[in-house]
Scaffold this active site. Structure first.
Site, PDB file in Angstrom:
ATOM      1  N   ASP A   8      33.560  41.588  42.212  1.00  0.00           N
ATOM      2  CA  ASP A   8      32.742  42.040  43.334  1.00  0.00           C
ATOM      3  C   ASP A   8      31.664  42.952  42.746  1.00  0.00           C
ATOM      4  O   ASP A   8      31.764  43.386  41.589  1.00  0.00           O
ATOM      5  CB  ASP A   8      33.625  42.798  44.331  1.00  0.00           C
ATOM      6  CG  ASP A   8      32.840  43.361  45.497  1.00  0.00           C
ATOM      7  OD1 ASP A   8      31.999  42.645  46.047  1.00  0.00           O
ATOM      8  OD2 ASP A   8      33.079  44.534  45.828  1.00  0.00           O
ATOM      9  N   ASP A  10      29.315  45.751  44.760  1.00  0.00           N
ATOM     10  CA  ASP A  10      29.327  47.106  45.315  1.00  0.00           C
ATOM     11  C   ASP A  10      30.743  47.663  45.367  1.00  0.00           C
ATOM     12  O   ASP A  10      31.660  47.022  45.884  1.00  0.00           O
ATOM     13  CB  ASP A  10      28.749  47.097  46.735  1.00  0.00           C
ATOM     14  CG  ASP A  10      27.315  46.593  46.767  1.00  0.00           C
ATOM     15  OD1 ASP A  10      26.409  47.385  46.519  1.00  0.00           O
ATOM     16  OD2 ASP A  10      27.119  45.382  47.014  1.00  0.00           O
ATOM     17  N   ASP A 163      37.095  45.831  45.384  1.00  0.00           N
ATOM     18  CA  ASP A 163      37.541  47.093  45.990  1.00  0.00           C
ATOM     19  C   ASP A 163      37.974  46.956  47.441  1.00  0.00           C
ATOM     20  O   ASP A 163      38.235  47.974  48.099  1.00  0.00           O
ATOM     21  CB  ASP A 163      36.427  48.143  45.886  1.00  0.00           C
ATOM     22  CG  ASP A 163      35.264  47.852  46.823  1.00  0.00           C
ATOM     23  OD1 ASP A 163      34.834  46.673  46.889  1.00  0.00           O
ATOM     24  OD2 ASP A 163      34.779  48.789  47.473  1.00  0.00           O
TER      25      ASP A 163
END
Length: 215
Positions: A8, A10, A163
């Site tokens: 991922d 961000d 995240d």
């Protein structure tokens, strides 16, 4: 087994929360909506830019949503590297494992993602860049990985690293291994509930994953 690392963006490779929050609040204020606390904005990130705007302003008419989204996209596109930086340890890791296949799979628009990784000088590390608008689907739909899956060689095993529960759900749905990172935007409890194969609290802990034992 040869791991294929899918990240991922961000909250995983980059700390972009300040630029996202400033850009969203600029757009909200410009279009007559109340600004939000930055910490509240951080919790809305993960489902793509348009969903971020919709969550920030509730359920407005489509025209209002379009106005705020366009204002956000324009401002963010001009300010997406004002404060955004790689998380500690990311650049060292990418350089150390240049020989491994890697990709970025994010719900951020592809063009903005491309500008960021090029601006940070890491674009050459990734064989794949899949944004939220690259295909007709995005995470958590596992079909977002279809183009990667058809290119896999025998013995290669992707691991989705992110995240949020969105990352874990999409990776599991594709039959990949998964690794949650708790230092990003989403609460650690969300990741624990999503039950990734691995969970790390600092990026540097990625070296401890058993997938690197024989790499």
């Amino acid at each position: 087994m040869l791991p294929i690392l899918l990240f991922d963006l961000d909250g995983t490779l980059i700390d972009s929360k300040k630029d996202i929050a400033l850009s969203l609040n600029y757009a909200l204020a410009r279009e007559g909506f109340a600004k939000l606390p930055e910490e509240e904005i951080f919790q809305l990130v993960g489902w793509g830019a348009r969903q971020l705007v919709q969550e920030a302003i509730g359920n407005p008419e489509t025209t209002a949503l379009d106005r705020v989204y366009q204002s956000f996209a324009k401002y963010y596109g001009e300010h997406l590297l004002d404060h955004t930086r790689l998380y500690p340890g990311v650049e060292r890791f990418l350089n150390q494992f240049k020989h491994m296949k890697k990709g970025v799979v994010t719900n951020k628009p592809e063009l903005l993602s491309k500008k960021i990784i090029e601006g940070l000088g890491i674009q050459h590390h990734f064989q794949w860049l899949i944004g939220g608008d690259t295909f007709s689907v995005q995470k958590p739909n596992p079909q977002v990985f279809d183009s990667i899956k058809i290119s896999l060689q025998e013995g290669e095993m992707p691991i989705m690293i992110g995240d949020s529960a969105v990352d874990i759900q999409s990776g599991k749905g594709a039959g990949f291994m998964t690794c949650g990172v708790s230092y990003g935007f989403r609460p650690r409890a969300e990741l624990v509930e999503a039950q990734p194969d691995f969970l790390i609290d600092r990026f540097e802990e990625i070296y401890n994953l058993p997938i690197f034992q024989y790499v």
